[in-house]
Scaffold this active site. Structure first.
Site, short mmCIF file in Angstrom:
data_model
loop_
_atom_site.label_atom_id
_atom_site.label_comp_id
_atom_site.label_asym_id
_atom_site.label_seq_id
_atom_site.Cartn_x
_atom_site.Cartn_y
_atom_site.Cartn_z
N GLN A 125 -51.30 -14.21 -5.86
CA GLN A 125 -51.10 -15.47 -5.49
C GLN A 125 -53.03 -15.24 -5.21
O GLN A 125 -52.80 -15.11 -3.81
CB GLN A 125 -50.08 -15.79 -5.06
N GLY A 126 -53.70 -16.01 -5.32
CA GLY A 126 -54.67 -16.76 -4.76
C GLY A 126 -54.92 -17.60 -4.10
O GLY A 126 -55.56 -18.45 -4.72
N ASN B 253 -43.06 -21.71 9.09
CA ASN B 253 -41.51 -22.60 9.08
C ASN B 253 -41.98 -23.52 10.15
O ASN B 253 -41.07 -24.71 9.90
CB ASN B 253 -40.68 -21.74 9.83
N GLU B 254 -43.03 -24.13 10.63
CA GLU B 254 -43.69 -24.91 11.36
C GLU B 254 -44.05 -26.35 10.44
O GLU B 254 -42.93 -27.33 10.75
CB GLU B 254 -44.46 -24.96 12.69
N SER C 200 -54.27 -18.71 -0.43
CA SER C 200 -54.54 -18.61 1.05
C SER C 200 -56.54 -18.77 0.87
O SER C 200 -56.77 -17.68 -0.15
CB SER C 200 -54.33 -18.41 2.29
N GLU D 24 -40.99 -21.01 -4.60
CA GLU D 24 -41.18 -19.88 -3.73
C GLU D 24 -40.27 -20.13 -2.35
O GLU D 24 -40.29 -19.42 -1.95
CB GLU D 24 -43.04 -20.72 -2.95
C1 LIG Z 1 -47.11 -11.43 3.95
C2 LIG Z 1 -47.41 -12.08 3.89
C3 LIG Z 1 -47.89 -12.37 2.59
C4 LIG Z 1 -48.28 -13.27 2.01
N1 LIG Z 1 -49.26 -13.39 1.00
C5 LIG Z 1 -50.04 -14.07 0.71
C6 LIG Z 1 -50.26 -14.24 -0.53
O1 LIG Z 1 -50.05 -13.39 -1.99
N2 LIG Z 1 -51.00 -14.92 -1.18
C7 LIG Z 1 -51.58 -16.28 -0.40
O2 LIG Z 1 -52.59 -16.77 -1.04
N3 LIG Z 1 -51.43 -15.90 0.47
C8 LIG Z 1 -50.45 -15.38 1.41
N4 LIG Z 1 -49.67 -14.91 2.65
C9 LIG Z 1 -50.64 -15.76 3.18
C10 LIG Z 1 -49.77 -16.86 4.11
O3 LIG Z 1 -49.79 -18.40 3.06
C11 LIG Z 1 -50.34 -17.80 5.48
O4 LIG Z 1 -50.56 -17.22 6.50
C12 LIG Z 1 -49.08 -19.12 5.63
O5 LIG Z 1 -49.94 -20.36 4.72
C13 LIG Z 1 -50.73 -19.70 7.20
O6 LIG Z 1 -51.96 -19.97 6.92
P1 LIG Z 1 -52.72 -19.24 8.22
O7 LIG Z 1 -52.56 -17.41 8.21
O8 LIG Z 1 -53.73 -19.49 7.54
O9 LIG Z 1 -51.97 -19.95 9.74
P2 LIG Z 1 -52.91 -20.74 9.78
O10 LIG Z 1 -52.72 -22.07 8.94
O11 LIG Z 1 -54.48 -21.13 10.60
O12 LIG Z 1 -51.38 -21.43 10.96
C14 LIG Z 1 -51.54 -20.95 12.47
C15 LIG Z 1 -50.11 -21.51 13.07
O13 LIG Z 1 -50.42 -22.67 13.77
C16 LIG Z 1 -49.02 -23.41 12.90
N5 LIG Z 1 -49.77 -24.76 12.04
C17 LIG Z 1 -50.64 -24.69 10.84
N6 LIG Z 1 -50.90 -25.98 11.29
C18 LIG Z 1 -49.52 -26.94 11.35
C19 LIG Z 1 -49.00 -28.16 11.14
N7 LIG Z 1 -49.85 -29.45 10.87
N8 LIG Z 1 -47.93 -28.63 12.45
C20 LIG Z 1 -47.23 -27.36 13.61
N9 LIG Z 1 -47.89 -26.08 13.57
C21 LIG Z 1 -49.25 -26.16 12.60
C22 LIG Z 1 -48.85 -22.65 11.94
O14 LIG Z 1 -47.36 -22.52 11.74
C23 LIG Z 1 -49.10 -20.88 12.29
O15 LIG Z 1 -48.17 -20.97 13.55
C24 LIG Z 1 -49.23 -14.36 3.21
C25 LIG Z 1 -49.15 -14.07 4.73
C26 LIG Z 1 -48.06 -13.58 4.56
C27 LIG Z 1 -48.08 -13.29 6.37
#
Ligand SMILES: Cc1cc2nc3c(=O)[nH]c(=O)nc-3n(C[C@H](O)[C@H](O)[C@H](O)COP(=O)(O)OP(=O)(O)OC[C@H]3O[C@@H](n4cnc5c(N)ncnc54)[C@H](O)[C@@H]3O)c2cc1C
Length: 378
Positions: free
Chosen positions: A124-125, A361-362, A127, A244
């Site tokens: 899944q691409g 979860n947020e 992020s 998902e």
């Molecule tokens: C084990 C694992 C597998 C994954 N696999 C994939 C994959 O296969 N393909 C893929 O595309 N991605 C994948 N991901 C990425 C995942 O989807 C992202 O980590 C996730 O969506 C959060 O994005 P971020 O890491 O950029 O954090 P950010 O978006 O930068 O968030 C950082 C913090 O800020 C909080 N936050 C951000 N915006 C808000 C808001 N509006 N209100 C309240 N809180 C907020 C978040 O909840 C988090 O605690 C994976 C992640 C993990 C941990």
């Protein structure tokens, strides 16, 4: 809601149980390592040959035409037998339901059988370095190539689970350069051996090396790589997130079996008079049962034609928090021995990721507040 199974469903359960008990492999390494991934593929190809890889799909694509109820039964039996998490899950549980909903007959025939047989392996691409929770901030772009009849993709995807080992990726790209946010995005299916695509694997917290960053530099894909129409990617992607977060990625069978293992651990550790420890074990068990009932209720509604929509965020909140509590209870029961218990300690590290992946979860709480409960945005 009718909680009794028919004779046919019980026969299906018995057949699945007998096959799984005779065939489930033991002692595979993690599917997020190169060695473990190869071992898992061998297992998943065996599942396919025996007709158990994608039970709910039509027979033409390698399934058994099983109902949603039978699929849940199969999942329950799968985890009950101690079978490993599927390394093909992002294809069969996330992309496939989206292809059934949005794909052309040609796309369905081309993609689904090879996916079911674990020949094409999908990651899944979504992020990107600047687009995680805020998926609508996607910067990767697709530029029209009229001459060749397709699109040139450029950008960077990250956190791509098992991307280092997969052959194909599905992802969002901005097709309308003037567009902002949710508009002007398109959902593409991209072979990772396309010239211009570079996959760079990297390690996770637990040491497994399956994560990847995927760099695309003018990588050409033909028009039939577009799923669901140009500039319509957001609504297609929301169907994938429904799978998902909701029913398909984490079925209750997985948590029922983990809760059962926790009960056995508590018995073997002799929790005795420790009321607090007993309480945590009982809560984990009740939560797993509650998740099962919640899912059965959802399947009843889906069978009656209702859409799950934003309520899939409730599933995701529930299973991810249940998984953390369940593993914490296990580690506390084990005490210092937990360091030596690979299954529970690795399971705990993975459980910690549950509140992050599939949308944090947020973000799920925001969705539940606004779209399920109808609370004001501010
Ligand atoms: C084990 C694992 C597998 C994954 N696999 C994939 C994959 O296969 N393909 C893929 O595309 N991605 C994948 N991901 C990425 C995942 O989807 C992202 O980590 C996730 O969506 C959060 O994005 P971020 O890491 O950029 O954090 P950010 O978006 O930068 O968030 C950082 C913090 O800020 C909080 N936050 C951000 N915006 C808000 C808001 N509006 N209100 C309240 N809180 C907020 C978040 O909840 C988090 O605690 C994976 C992640 C993990 C941990």
């Amino acid at each position: 809601m009718d909680l009794t199974y028919s004779a046919g469903e019980e026969a299906f359960r018995a057949e699945a149980r007998a096959w799984l008990e005779a065939n489930v492999p033991r002692g595979l390494e993690s599917g997020d390592t190169a060695v473990g991934f190869a071992q898992h593929l061998e297992w998943e190809r065996l599942l396919f040959e025996a007709g158990w890889a994608v039970v709910s799909w039509p027979r033409d694509y390698g399934g058994r035409d099983a109902s949603l109820w039978e699929w849940l039964i199969f999942e329950e039996e799968y985890y009950r037998a101690g079978a490993p998490m599927r390394v093909t899950q992002n294809g069969i549980f996330l992309l496939a339901p989206t292809i059934f909903e949005f794909g052309t007959p040609e796309q369905q025939a081309r993609v689904l059988p090879r996916m079911a047989a674990a020949q094409d392996l999908w990651c899944q691409g979504w992020s990107e370095p600047g687009a995680g929770s805020d998926l609508a901030a996607t910067k990767a772009r697709a530029v029209r190539d009229e001459q060749r009849g397709g699109w040139r993709l450029t950008g960077q995807k990250t956190w791509t689970t098992r991307g280092a080992f997969c052959t194909h990726m599905f992802g969002l790209f901005r097709t309308d350069p003037e567009s902002e946010r949710h508009r002007g995005l398109t959902y593409f299916m991209v072979p990772l051996d396309t010239p211009g695509v570079t996959v760079r694997g990297f390690g996770r917290l637990d040491g497994d090396e399956g994560f990847a960053e995927v760099f695309l530099e003018d990588a050409f894909v033909p028009d039939d790589a577009v799923l669901g129409g140009v500039d319509r990617g957001w609504s297609v992607a929301m169907a994938t997130t429904g799978s998902e977060r909701g029913l398909t990625l984490r079925s209750p069978g997985r948590f029922l079996s983990a809760a059962q293992r926790l009960v056995e651990l508590a018995r073997s550790q002799g929790v005795g008079d420790d009321a607090l420890a007993r309480d945590r074990v009982v809560r984990a068990w009740i939560d797993a049962e509650a998740y099962q009932l919640f899912t059965l209720q959802q399947v009843t509604e889906i069978a009656a034609g209702a859409a799950t929509g934003a309520r899939s965020s409730l599933n995701k909140l529930f299973w991810s928090e249940l998984d953390v509590r369940l593993h914490e209870a296990a580690l506390d029961l084990l005490g210092p021995e937990a360091e030596l218990d690979d299954a529970w300690s690795r399971g705990f590290l993975f459980a910690l990721a549950g509140p992050i992946y599939a949308g944090t979860n947020e973000i799920q709480r925001n969705i539940v507040a606004e779209r399920v409960l109808g609370l004001p945005r501010k």
